[in-house]
Each structure stands twice: as structure tokens, then as C-alpha cells.
Design a protein around this motif. Structure first.
Motif, PDB file in Angstrom:
ATOM      1  N   GLN A  44      21.161  20.655  19.321  1.00 25.53           N
ATOM      2  CA  GLN A  44      21.246  19.500  20.212  1.00 25.53           C
ATOM      3  C   GLN A  44      20.702  18.224  19.584  1.00 25.53           C
ATOM      4  O   GLN A  44      21.214  17.134  19.815  1.00 25.53           O
ATOM      5  CB  GLN A  44      20.490  19.795  21.513  1.00 25.53           C
ATOM      6  CG  GLN A  44      20.576  18.681  22.549  1.00 25.53           C
ATOM      7  CD  GLN A  44      19.913  19.060  23.859  1.00 25.53           C
ATOM      8  OE1 GLN A  44      19.452  20.187  24.040  1.00 25.53           O
ATOM      9  NE2 GLN A  44      19.856  18.119  24.776  1.00 25.53           N
ATOM     10  N   ASP A  45      19.661  18.362  18.761  1.00 26.66           N
ATOM     11  CA  ASP A  45      18.985  17.178  18.234  1.00 26.66           C
ATOM     12  C   ASP A  45      19.192  16.944  16.743  1.00 26.66           C
ATOM     13  O   ASP A  45      18.521  16.110  16.145  1.00 26.66           O
ATOM     14  CB  ASP A  45      17.473  17.273  18.525  1.00 26.66           C
ATOM     15  CG  ASP A  45      17.179  17.270  20.016  1.00 26.66           C
ATOM     16  OD1 ASP A  45      17.832  16.496  20.734  1.00 26.66           O
ATOM     17  OD2 ASP A  45      16.321  18.056  20.456  1.00 26.66           O
ATOM     18  N   PHE A  46      20.101  17.710  16.122  1.00 24.25           N
ATOM     19  CA  PHE A  46      20.405  17.385  14.729  1.00 24.25           C
ATOM     20  C   PHE A  46      21.912  17.276  14.531  1.00 24.25           C
ATOM     21  O   PHE A  46      22.703  17.816  15.300  1.00 24.25           O
ATOM     22  CB  PHE A  46      19.758  18.365  13.736  1.00 24.25           C
ATOM     23  CG  PHE A  46      20.287  19.772  13.753  1.00 24.25           C
ATOM     24  CD1 PHE A  46      21.455  20.111  13.087  1.00 24.25           C
ATOM     25  CD2 PHE A  46      19.588  20.775  14.412  1.00 24.25           C
ATOM     26  CE1 PHE A  46      21.923  21.412  13.072  1.00 24.25           C
ATOM     27  CE2 PHE A  46      20.042  22.080  14.402  1.00 24.25           C
ATOM     28  CZ  PHE A  46      21.215  22.402  13.740  1.00 24.25           C
ATOM     29  N   THR A  96      20.957  16.016   9.453  1.00 22.41           N
ATOM     30  CA  THR A  96      19.913  15.047   9.800  1.00 22.41           C
ATOM     31  C   THR A  96      19.465  15.278  11.235  1.00 22.41           C
ATOM     32  O   THR A  96      20.190  15.861  12.045  1.00 22.41           O
ATOM     33  CB  THR A  96      20.434  13.607   9.664  1.00 22.41           C
ATOM     34  OG1 THR A  96      21.590  13.444  10.509  1.00 22.41           O
ATOM     35  CG2 THR A  96      20.840  13.280   8.243  1.00 22.41           C
ATOM     36  N   GLY A  97      18.258  14.799  11.541  1.00 24.98           N
ATOM     37  CA  GLY A  97      17.758  14.921  12.915  1.00 24.98           C
ATOM     38  C   GLY A  97      16.567  15.852  12.997  1.00 24.98           C
ATOM     39  O   GLY A  97      15.951  16.213  11.992  1.00 24.98           O
ATOM     40  N   GLY A 130      15.523  28.686   7.767  1.00 26.61           N
ATOM     41  CA  GLY A 130      16.470  29.564   8.454  1.00 26.61           C
ATOM     42  C   GLY A 130      17.799  28.883   8.688  1.00 26.61           C
ATOM     43  O   GLY A 130      18.861  29.483   8.505  1.00 26.61           O
ATOM     44  N   VAL A 131      17.746  27.606   9.082  1.00 27.75           N
ATOM     45  CA  VAL A 131      18.967  26.832   9.299  1.00 27.75           C
ATOM     46  C   VAL A 131      19.720  26.653   7.992  1.00 27.75           C
ATOM     47  O   VAL A 131      20.941  26.846   7.922  1.00 27.75           O
ATOM     48  CB  VAL A 131      18.640  25.454   9.922  1.00 27.75           C
ATOM     49  CG1 VAL A 131      19.903  24.591   9.998  1.00 27.75           C
ATOM     50  CG2 VAL A 131      18.030  25.622  11.296  1.00 27.75           C
ATOM     51  N   ARG A 173      22.341  19.130   1.947  1.00 30.62           N
ATOM     52  CA  ARG A 173      21.360  18.050   1.906  1.00 30.62           C
ATOM     53  C   ARG A 173      20.672  17.986   3.269  1.00 30.62           C
ATOM     54  O   ARG A 173      21.321  17.768   4.290  1.00 30.62           O
ATOM     55  CB  ARG A 173      22.040  16.712   1.598  1.00 30.62           C
ATOM     56  CG  ARG A 173      22.760  16.694   0.256  1.00 30.62           C
ATOM     57  CD  ARG A 173      23.584  15.436   0.092  1.00 30.62           C
ATOM     58  NE  ARG A 173      24.341  15.454  -1.167  1.00 30.62           N
ATOM     59  CZ  ARG A 173      25.295  14.563  -1.467  1.00 30.62           C
ATOM     60  NH1 ARG A 173      25.588  13.593  -0.587  1.00 30.62           N
ATOM     61  NH2 ARG A 173      25.940  14.652  -2.625  1.00 30.62           N
ATOM     62  N   SER A 174      19.380  18.177   3.278  1.00 30.51           N
ATOM     63  CA  SER A 174      18.646  18.263   4.544  1.00 30.51           C
ATOM     64  C   SER A 174      17.700  17.094   4.733  1.00 30.51           C
ATOM     65  O   SER A 174      16.917  16.762   3.839  1.00 30.51           O
ATOM     66  CB  SER A 174      17.859  19.572   4.597  1.00 30.51           C
ATOM     67  OG  SER A 174      17.035  19.606   5.737  1.00 30.51           O
TER      68      SER A 174
END
Length: 273
Positions: free
Chosen positions: A220-222, A235-236, A246-247, A261-262
Motif C-alpha cells: 500500500q505504501d510503496f 520506493t516508499g 524479504g521483499v 533498486r531499492s
């Protein structure tokens, strides 16, 4: 190279025509069975897509009873993956809407009046006229409901199609020949490299989104983007109960991802409240 979507109601001869076109153009036909196999190939288990058959009774209710966004994400991933290849015939599944802005695709609607559809179903299944009529009405209602729910579109909207064919008047052979002739026209065959590149990135994006949903990661927030071929940018902020590693592991495991790219921010638990 031809990419064709074919939409039709039960008893309209859509499957027969799609097979004739696939044979005539030597293209793969992506019907329910082939799409389910494609889902398995991109990492979605057969158990998870067992209700993905658009022609099965009660589809709309089953999608609503599950997580609708997960199933729509899967559908998008499959259709965009086929489109990325630039050729094939996709039968149903809202492909005409998903690929509405993809200039490389030819969108066909196979139409037939109700009476010939009823007779066709009676002949194929050995059922009564009343039973055939009820099956057609139920199927049409479910399909319209599904497309309205998923995409807010009218199945019969002519603006969704490049070619509308009355199968009951032309017959399956003539209908297939017409589609083949149009698909081989220079206007349809001319597909830019830019369009194919855009579809490749969109295909990867939908596969990543489907993987995130499959692994029950709250997104929801990224925000996920595919700025260039094989590159995924995230991003986020992330739910503090979930880990960034984990993501990233889930995203890196998606076929076609070469780099991640995180710019994810993981808030501390004491910051929430």
C-alpha cells in the motif's frame, strides 16, 4: 508477427474460429488451458489458478469470494507476458481491454444472435432449448459482470474492437479467413520497437506485482516501477513487520528481473502510533 485478441459469447463459435486462425497464421492459441500453464510457468501454482477459467460457472462470485485484486493482477501479468512476445491469439479474459493501447494488437469480437447460439449449444451438448437458453443467459451475465467489475467496460462496446464479425452469417471458415487477411495487412503487421519495449516493461511490472500479492506483502505504501529492461525500482515505506530483504528476495525471484533498486524506508515500531 500477429497479436490477436478474440472475444465471443458461448455458442458463438469463438473457439472454433480462434483455432482456425491460429492454424492459418501458425500462432499459439492462449485459451484457458494454455493460460493456466503460462501462470504455472511464471511461478503461480496450479492450485492458485484453478478458478481462473473464465468460462466456468460462477466465475464472478468466485473471484469476489477470493482476493479480487490478486486475480486481476495475475490476469494482467499473463496477458502482458503474451503481448511482450509480440505474437499469439488470446481468447477472452478481458485481453481486448488490457491491450487497448497496444497498437500491435488486433481486437476481434465474434458475434452471433441468440437463436443460432442456442441451436449450436443444443447440437454440441445434446441439451434442450430451454437449458441451452439458460446457460447462455447465465454465461453472458457472468462475463458482463466480470468485465464491468474488473475494468468498468461494456462487453458490447464497439470501440473496444477493430473488427466485429457476425459468425452466424459468415460461418467459421469465412470469419477465420477475414481475420487472417486483416492480421496480414501492412497496417496491422507494422509494430514499432518502442511499442514492444514498452510492453516488455509492463509485462515485467505486472509479474512483480503478482509476486508481491502472492506472497501477501502489503504494498500500500510503496511503489514499483520498471524504468528500463530488467530493472525494478521500489520506493516508499514498508510495513515495519516485514523486512526489506524479504521483499527484495521475492522481487529478485521473478523471471526477467536482472536488477532491483531499492529506496524502501522501514519505519521503527515506536514511530507508529
Amino acid at each position: 508477427m500477429s497479436l490477436i485478441t478474440i472475444t465471443s459469447g458461448i455458442g458463438s463459435g469463438g473457439m472454433t474460429i480462434a483455432r482456425l486462425v491460429a492454424n492459418g497464421l501458425k500462432l499459439d492459441l492462449y485459451d484457458d488451458q494454455r493460460l493456466q500453464q503460462e501462470a504455472v510457468d511464471i511461478g503461480i501454482s496450479s492450485e492458485e489458478v484453478k478458478d481462473f477459467d473464465q468460462k466456468a460457472p460462477g466465475l464472478f462470485n468466485r473471484i469476489l469470494s477470493h482476493k479480487p485484486q490478486a486475480y486481476l493482477g495475475l490476469m494482467e501479468a499473463l496477458v502482458y507476458e503474451v503481448a511482450r512476445r509480440g505474437h499469439g491469439i488470446i481468447l477472452g479474459h478481458g485481453a481486448q481491454f488490457l491491450l487497448r493501447d497496444f497498437g500491435c494488437a488486433l481486437h476481434v469480437h465474434i458475434y452471433s444472435p441468440e437463436s443460432p447460439r442456442i441451436q449450436s449449444l443444443m447440437d454440441q451438448q445434446g441439451i434442450s432449448r430451454d437449458t441451452a437458453e439458460k446457460i447462455i443467459h447465465k454465461s453472458d451475465s457472468e462475463r458482463r459482470g466480470f468485465l464491468q467489475f474488473a475494468f468498468q467496460i461494456d462487453w458490447d462496446d464497439p470501440s473496444m474492437y477493430d473488427l466485429i464479425i457476425n459468425q452466424s452469417k459468415l460461418g467459421a471458415d469465412s470469419a477465420a479467413k477475414l481475420i487472417i487477411d486483416v492480421a496480414q495487412s501492412q497496417q496491422i503487421k507494422a509494430c514499432s520497437i518502442t511499442a514492444m519495449y514498452t510492453m516488455e516493461r509492463l509485462s515485467l511490472l505486472k509479474k512483480v506485482e503478482a509476486a508481491v500479492l502472492k506472497n501477501k506483502i502489503s504494498s500500500q505504501d510503496f511503489h514499483i516501477e520498471v524504468p528500463e529492461r530488467g530493472v525494478v525500482q521500489i520506493t516508499g515505506s514498508l510495513n515495519p513487520l516485514e523486512s526489506e530483504s524479504g521483499v527484495l528476495e521475492v522481487v529478485k525471484g521473478v523471471q526477467g528481473v536482472l536488477e532491483v533498486r531499492s529506496e524502501i524506508v522501514v519505519p521503527e515500531l515506536h514511530d507508529i502510533g
